[in-house]
Write a protein that holds these residues in place. Structure first.
Motif, mmCIF file in Angstrom:
data_model
loop_
_atom_site.group_PDB
_atom_site.id
_atom_site.type_symbol
_atom_site.label_atom_id
_atom_site.label_comp_id
_atom_site.label_asym_id
_atom_site.label_seq_id
_atom_site.Cartn_x
_atom_site.Cartn_y
_atom_site.Cartn_z
ATOM 1 N N ALA A 141 -18.233 60.626 39.422
ATOM 2 C CA ALA A 141 -17.402 61.362 40.366
ATOM 3 C C ALA A 141 -16.056 61.710 39.750
ATOM 4 O O ALA A 141 -15.589 62.855 39.847
ATOM 5 N N ILE A 142 -15.429 60.732 39.083
ATOM 6 C CA ILE A 142 -14.111 60.958 38.486
ATOM 7 C C ILE A 142 -14.185 62.010 37.384
ATOM 8 O O ILE A 142 -13.368 62.940 37.323
ATOM 9 N N ILE A 143 -15.182 61.899 36.500
ATOM 10 C CA ILE A 143 -15.313 62.860 35.396
ATOM 11 C C ILE A 143 -15.588 64.264 35.926
ATOM 12 O O ILE A 143 -15.003 65.246 35.463
ATOM 13 N N SER A 144 -16.489 64.368 36.914
ATOM 14 C CA SER A 144 -16.813 65.679 37.488
ATOM 15 C C SER A 144 -15.592 66.314 38.156
ATOM 16 O O SER A 144 -15.306 67.503 37.959
ATOM 17 N N LEU A 145 -14.867 65.521 38.924
ATOM 18 C CA LEU A 145 -13.695 66.046 39.624
ATOM 19 C C LEU A 145 -12.580 66.421 38.651
ATOM 20 O O LEU A 145 -11.885 67.425 38.845
ATOM 21 N N ALA A 149 -11.032 70.058 38.240
ATOM 22 C CA ALA A 149 -9.584 70.242 38.352
ATOM 23 C C ALA A 149 -9.036 70.975 37.125
ATOM 24 O O ALA A 149 -8.169 71.856 37.251
ATOM 25 N N TRP A 150 -9.549 70.640 35.939
ATOM 26 C CA TRP A 150 -9.084 71.299 34.707
ATOM 27 C C TRP A 150 -9.481 72.777 34.716
ATOM 28 O O TRP A 150 -8.666 73.642 34.362
ATOM 29 N N ILE A 151 -10.726 73.067 35.116
ATOM 30 C CA ILE A 151 -11.174 74.460 35.179
ATOM 31 C C ILE A 151 -10.334 75.241 36.186
ATOM 32 O O ILE A 151 -9.907 76.379 35.923
ATOM 33 N N GLY A 152 -10.064 74.626 37.345
ATOM 34 C CA GLY A 152 -9.249 75.284 38.356
ATOM 35 C C GLY A 152 -7.825 75.548 37.887
ATOM 36 O O GLY A 152 -7.199 76.530 38.294
ATOM 37 N N GLN A 153 -7.315 74.671 37.009
ATOM 38 C CA GLN A 153 -5.969 74.856 36.477
ATOM 39 C C GLN A 153 -5.924 75.970 35.434
ATOM 40 O O GLN A 153 -4.919 76.678 35.309
ATOM 41 N N GLN A 154 -7.025 76.151 34.699
ATOM 42 C CA GLN A 154 -7.066 77.139 33.622
ATOM 43 C C GLN A 154 -7.370 78.546 34.131
ATOM 44 O O GLN A 154 -6.938 79.533 33.534
ATOM 45 N N VAL A 155 -8.135 78.638 35.207
ATOM 46 C CA VAL A 155 -8.590 79.942 35.716
ATOM 47 C C VAL A 155 -7.987 80.170 37.094
ATOM 48 O O VAL A 155 -7.933 79.254 37.923
ATOM 49 N N HIS A 156 -7.552 81.392 37.347
ATOM 50 C CA HIS A 156 -6.992 81.743 38.665
ATOM 51 C C HIS A 156 -8.035 81.489 39.748
ATOM 52 O O HIS A 156 -9.211 81.846 39.599
ATOM 53 N N ASN A 157 -7.605 80.867 40.857
ATOM 54 C CA ASN A 157 -8.563 80.442 41.884
ATOM 55 C C ASN A 157 -9.336 81.617 42.484
ATOM 56 O O ASN A 157 -10.530 81.508 42.764
ATOM 57 N N LEU A 158 -8.683 82.766 42.681
ATOM 58 C CA LEU A 158 -9.385 83.917 43.250
ATOM 59 C C LEU A 158 -10.414 84.468 42.271
ATOM 60 O O LEU A 158 -11.533 84.817 42.662
ATOM 61 N N PHE A 159 -10.040 84.526 40.991
ATOM 62 C CA PHE A 159 -10.985 85.014 39.970
ATOM 63 C C PHE A 159 -12.158 84.048 39.821
ATOM 64 O O PHE A 159 -13.309 84.471 39.670
ATOM 65 N N LEU A 160 -11.872 82.755 39.885
ATOM 66 C CA LEU A 160 -12.937 81.752 39.805
ATOM 67 C C LEU A 160 -13.883 81.882 40.989
ATOM 68 O O LEU A 160 -15.113 81.808 40.829
ATOM 69 N N THR A 161 -13.335 82.097 42.173
ATOM 70 C CA THR A 161 -14.163 82.315 43.368
ATOM 71 C C THR A 161 -15.014 83.568 43.217
ATOM 72 O O THR A 161 -16.188 83.595 43.594
ATOM 73 N N TYR A 162 -14.405 84.616 42.661
ATOM 74 C CA TYR A 162 -15.132 85.871 42.414
ATOM 75 C C TYR A 162 -16.322 85.642 41.480
ATOM 76 O O TYR A 162 -17.428 86.138 41.730
ATOM 77 N N LEU A 163 -16.111 84.871 40.407
ATOM 78 C CA LEU A 163 -17.193 84.586 39.468
ATOM 79 C C LEU A 163 -18.311 83.786 40.132
ATOM 80 O O LEU A 163 -19.502 84.068 39.937
ATOM 81 N N ILE A 164 -17.935 82.787 40.927
ATOM 82 C CA ILE A 164 -18.936 81.943 41.598
ATOM 83 C C ILE A 164 -19.742 82.754 42.600
ATOM 84 O O ILE A 164 -20.985 82.687 42.630
ATOM 85 N N VAL A 165 -19.049 83.558 43.425
ATOM 86 C CA VAL A 165 -19.736 84.377 44.431
ATOM 87 C C VAL A 165 -20.651 85.396 43.756
ATOM 88 O O VAL A 165 -21.800 85.603 44.175
ATOM 89 N N SER A 166 -20.163 86.031 42.685
ATOM 90 C CA SER A 166 -20.968 87.024 41.966
ATOM 91 C C SER A 166 -22.220 86.382 41.380
ATOM 92 O O SER A 166 -23.328 86.934 41.485
ATOM 93 N N PHE A 167 -22.067 85.206 40.785
ATOM 94 C CA PHE A 167 -23.220 84.515 40.201
ATOM 95 C C PHE A 167 -24.249 84.152 41.265
ATOM 96 O O PHE A 167 -25.456 84.363 41.074
#
Length: 203
Positions: A141-145, A149-167
């Motif tokens: 759980a700790i490693i996954s979170l 958290a690191w990915i969310g810090q590196q990528v803009h949250n809206l763009f990350l959401t866009y990528l997830i929704v598109s996929f």
């Protein structure tokens, strides 16, 4: 064993029938969405990505607050829940409902029920892991979170959401076209080659 399989199949059939009844008013819309997601026509992927991109560009331009965004999303869901069952038969024509469409609608509802069961099964496995192997659960759980958290810090949250929704929206079409199985097969072959090379080196 056979009795257990029959019982499970009966429960699955009952849950599928209940879901069909609940979604009956959305039948035409669900079938239309299914055609788009499975890329029945070659221009559907481009149209799908165009709509998704336009929606996210509008969100980026308006830059609404979290409360405003959630309120608008819930309001649209309420409007759709009220208007779709009323307008869908007039737009699509319920008198054109065929046996083939009914069969496809039944398959979609069955797949939704199976997906729900898988999610519940994964959730139960997580809690079982917590009870049986708390240290493994805690570290996983700790490693996954931390990774998320690191990915969310590196990528803009809206763009990350866009990528997830598109996929997620492209996934059914990719699976229908055999792209997923193709690349999974390639990955498995490469992994098997590496394992065989490792075994040869060990010998």
């Amino acid at each position: 064993m056979a009795e257990g399989d029959n019982k499970s199949a009966n429960i699955l059939a009952q849950e599928t029938a209940q879901l069909e009844e609940q979604l009956q008013g959305w039948g035409e819309v669900i079938l239309a969405g299914d055609r788009v997601l499975r890329w029945v026509k070659p221009w559907f992927p481009a149209a799908l990505m165009g709509v998704v991109s336009a929606v996210f560009l509008m969100i980026y331009y308006l830059d609404p607050s979290v409360l405003t965004g959630v309120s608008c999303a819930v309001m649209l869901l309420c409007l759709a829940d009220y208007l779709v069952p009323t307008l869908a038969p007039r737009i699509f024509g319920s008198n054109k409902w065929t046996t083939e469409q009914q069969q496809r609608f039944h398959e979609i509802c069955g797949n939704l029920v199976k997906t729900q069961r898988r999610v519940v099964g994964w959730w139960r496995r997580i809690f079982a892991l917590k009870e049986e192997k708390p240290k493994v659960y805690f570290m996983s759980a700790i490693i996954s979170l931390l990774a998320m958290a690191w990915i969310g810090q590196q990528v803009h949250n809206l763009f990350l959401t866009y990528l997830i929704v598109s996929f997620l929206l492209l996934l059914p079409g990719l699976n229908q076209q055999g792209v997923i199985s193709k690349y999974l097969g390639m990955a498995k072959r490469e992994i098997n080659k590496l394992l065989k090379q490792k075994e040869k080196k060990n010998e």
